[in-house]
Scaffold this motif. Structure first.
Motif, short mmCIF file in Angstrom:
data_model
loop_
_atom_site.label_atom_id
_atom_site.label_comp_id
_atom_site.label_asym_id
_atom_site.label_seq_id
_atom_site.Cartn_x
_atom_site.Cartn_y
_atom_site.Cartn_z
N UNK A 41 0.99 3.15 -0.27
CA UNK A 41 1.65 4.46 -0.24
C UNK A 41 3.14 4.29 0.08
N UNK A 42 3.46 3.42 1.04
CA UNK A 42 4.85 3.25 1.46
C UNK A 42 5.68 2.60 0.36
N UNK A 43 5.13 1.58 -0.30
CA UNK A 43 5.91 0.79 -1.24
C UNK A 43 5.68 1.20 -2.70
N UNK A 44 4.96 2.31 -2.93
CA UNK A 44 4.79 2.74 -4.31
C UNK A 44 6.12 3.06 -4.99
N UNK A 67 4.96 -9.58 -3.38
CA UNK A 67 5.80 -10.69 -2.91
C UNK A 67 6.95 -10.16 -2.05
N UNK A 68 7.52 -9.04 -2.44
CA UNK A 68 8.60 -8.44 -1.66
C UNK A 68 8.11 -7.99 -0.29
N UNK A 69 6.91 -7.41 -0.24
CA UNK A 69 6.32 -6.98 1.03
C UNK A 69 6.12 -8.18 1.95
N UNK A 70 5.63 -9.28 1.38
CA UNK A 70 5.43 -10.49 2.18
C UNK A 70 6.76 -11.00 2.74
N UNK A 71 7.83 -10.89 1.94
CA UNK A 71 9.13 -11.39 2.39
C UNK A 71 9.72 -10.54 3.51
N UNK A 72 9.62 -9.21 3.39
CA UNK A 72 10.30 -8.34 4.34
C UNK A 72 9.42 -7.91 5.52
N UNK A 199 -2.42 19.23 -2.03
CA UNK A 199 -1.87 19.46 -0.70
C UNK A 199 -2.45 18.46 0.30
N UNK A 200 -3.75 18.26 0.29
CA UNK A 200 -4.39 17.35 1.23
C UNK A 200 -3.97 15.90 0.98
N UNK A 201 -3.90 15.52 -0.30
CA UNK A 201 -3.50 14.14 -0.60
C UNK A 201 -2.04 13.91 -0.23
N UNK A 202 -1.18 14.88 -0.52
CA UNK A 202 0.23 14.75 -0.16
C UNK A 202 0.40 14.69 1.35
N UNK A 203 -0.43 15.46 2.08
CA UNK A 203 -0.37 15.42 3.54
C UNK A 203 -0.79 14.05 4.06
N UNK A 204 -1.85 13.49 3.49
CA UNK A 204 -2.31 12.15 3.88
C UNK A 204 -1.21 11.11 3.64
N UNK A 205 -0.63 11.12 2.45
CA UNK A 205 0.40 10.14 2.12
C UNK A 205 1.64 10.32 3.00
N UNK A 206 2.06 11.57 3.19
CA UNK A 206 3.26 11.84 3.97
C UNK A 206 3.11 11.44 5.43
N UNK A 207 1.98 11.79 6.04
CA UNK A 207 1.78 11.46 7.45
C UNK A 207 1.64 9.96 7.64
N UNK A 208 0.87 9.29 6.76
CA UNK A 208 0.72 7.84 6.87
C UNK A 208 2.07 7.15 6.73
N UNK A 209 2.86 7.58 5.76
CA UNK A 209 4.18 6.97 5.54
C UNK A 209 5.10 7.22 6.73
N UNK A 210 5.15 8.47 7.19
CA UNK A 210 6.05 8.81 8.29
C UNK A 210 5.64 8.12 9.59
N UNK A 211 4.33 8.06 9.86
CA UNK A 211 3.87 7.45 11.11
C UNK A 211 4.18 5.97 11.16
N UNK A 212 3.87 5.26 10.07
CA UNK A 212 4.09 3.81 10.07
C UNK A 212 5.58 3.48 10.05
N UNK A 213 6.32 4.10 9.13
CA UNK A 213 7.74 3.79 9.04
C UNK A 213 8.49 4.22 10.30
N UNK A 214 8.21 5.43 10.79
CA UNK A 214 8.90 5.92 11.97
C UNK A 214 8.58 5.11 13.20
#
Length: 369
Positions: A41-44, A67-72, A199-214
């Protein structure tokens, strides 16, 4: 004799049993699947940009993204862990050595302890540096003997971690490559209105992305600043303490205070006044300000949840699901709120969140597997 609805009801029973069995089979790799989905979700957006630049070569774009994810992500973690091992070795070596600095510090600290605590330490033979070093050596010896006796279990755990890591990377590639197709299949299978599904899928993706990145950004900043502060005042093992503060910052409102408050007390007790004042001022003003600004901005704003709810669900999630709980807890809370808002009509077709158009288009253009 066949009753009306018996065939349909029996099929639903079979469906429930097969679904339960399917998730039970996947349960040993729950963490690997969860983090593969979150990283996908984050790197899509990165994968999608690469796909466009590579002339719609989706598989190559997914491979380059992994490969980029492994590097960073993973390589810096390996460097940090190796530095931690080095710091732990230095700290242990210094504790083993009977140097005058350690003895002086222990004596000064012991002199400033309350009477009841000094009495307790005397009863347990912990009132001198030599006794403390002996206890530490005995604990290290017992730990080494335990590790030697548990070599098989440790090896099994290491092998299991390696397998889970391999599963996560393998699954991550296919989620990046075929994720839009899977999203389309899931949305088509859900018996909900189109806006509710999106709406539910966008909420799942948004919260997962915001929680991990933040949370990752806040942890990195707090750990870096904490390590620098400890290095300035001359506390040994600044990388080790910084890494611990970064890890503990996963817990909102408490976090790095578990480390720096005892450190400040130690500095004051050993007559290192300016160092203690610096630690208190630095963490209260600088680190506290960073946490109070970055966490609501990166986590609370995108999840659209109040800070107290994020705190409670994070603690509850970590209590139930371990380290994965800092993502699962807020995610469950966000979906809980979204479902009740849909039921009450507060969220409707006019204000519901929608899935990224790039995912929809790629999912439509993807051939059925």
């Amino acid at each position: 004799m066949r009753f009306n609805g018996l065939t349909k009801g029996f099929f639903i029973l079979i469906l429930l049993l097969v679904t339960w069995a399917f998730f039970d089979v996947l349960s040993p790799y729950f963490s690997a699947i969860l983090w593969a989905a979150i990283l996908a979700v984050i790197f899509y957006p990165v994968k999608n940009a690469l796909r466009i630049r590579l002339g719609d070569r989706n598989g190559l774009a997914a491979l380059l993204s992994v490969l980029l994810i492994c590097l960073i992500v993973f390589i810096p973690l390996m460097v940090i862990f190796s530095s931690l091992a080095f710091e732990l070795n230095i700290v242990y070596t210094r504790l083993q050595q009977n140097d005058t600095q350690f003895s002086t510090v222990v004596a000064s600290l012991f002199a400033h302890l309350p009477h009841w605590l000094r009495t307790l330490m005397i009863e347990h033979d912990l009132d001198t540096a030599a006794q403390i070093q002996q206890k530490l050596s005995e604990a290290a010896l017992r730990g080494g003997q335990y590790l030697a006796g548990s070599a098989f279990l440790i090896g099994k755990g290491t092998f299991g971690f390696a397998i889970s890591f391999g599963v996560m990377v393998y699954l991550l590639f296919f989620l990046l490559k075929d994720g839009p197709w899977l999203v389309r299949q899931i949305l088509d299978s859900l018996p909900l209105s189109n806006f509710a599904k999106q709406h539910l899928f966008a909420k799942f993706a948004g919260v997962a992305r915001a929680t991990v990145k933040g949370t990752a950004v806040v942890a990195l900043v707090q750990g870096l600043l904490g390590g620098i502060a400890f290095w300035i005042v001359g506390i040994n093992g600044s990388i080790l303490w910084g890494a611990l503060m970064a890890f503990l910052s996963l817990i909102p409102a408490v976090g790095s205070a578990i480390i720096w408050v005892p450190a400040a007390i130690f500095l004051f007790a050993t007559q290192q006044i300016w160092q203690g004042l610096f630690i208190v001022g630095f963490f209260v003003l600088i680190v506290g300000l960073v946490d109070n600004i970055l966490r609501p901005l990166l986590v609370g704003k995108d999840t659209k949840m109040p800070d107290y709810l994020i705190l409670i669900t994070t603690l509850g999630g970590m209590e139930i699901y371990g380290i994965n709980g800092f993502v699962i807890g807020p995610l469950i809370a966000a979906l809980f709120i979204a479902c009740w808002n849909l039921l009450s009509g507060r969220d409707h077709a006019g204000n519901a969140e929608e899935i990224d158009d790039a995912i929809i288009e790629e999912g439509k253009n993807s051939p059925d597997l």
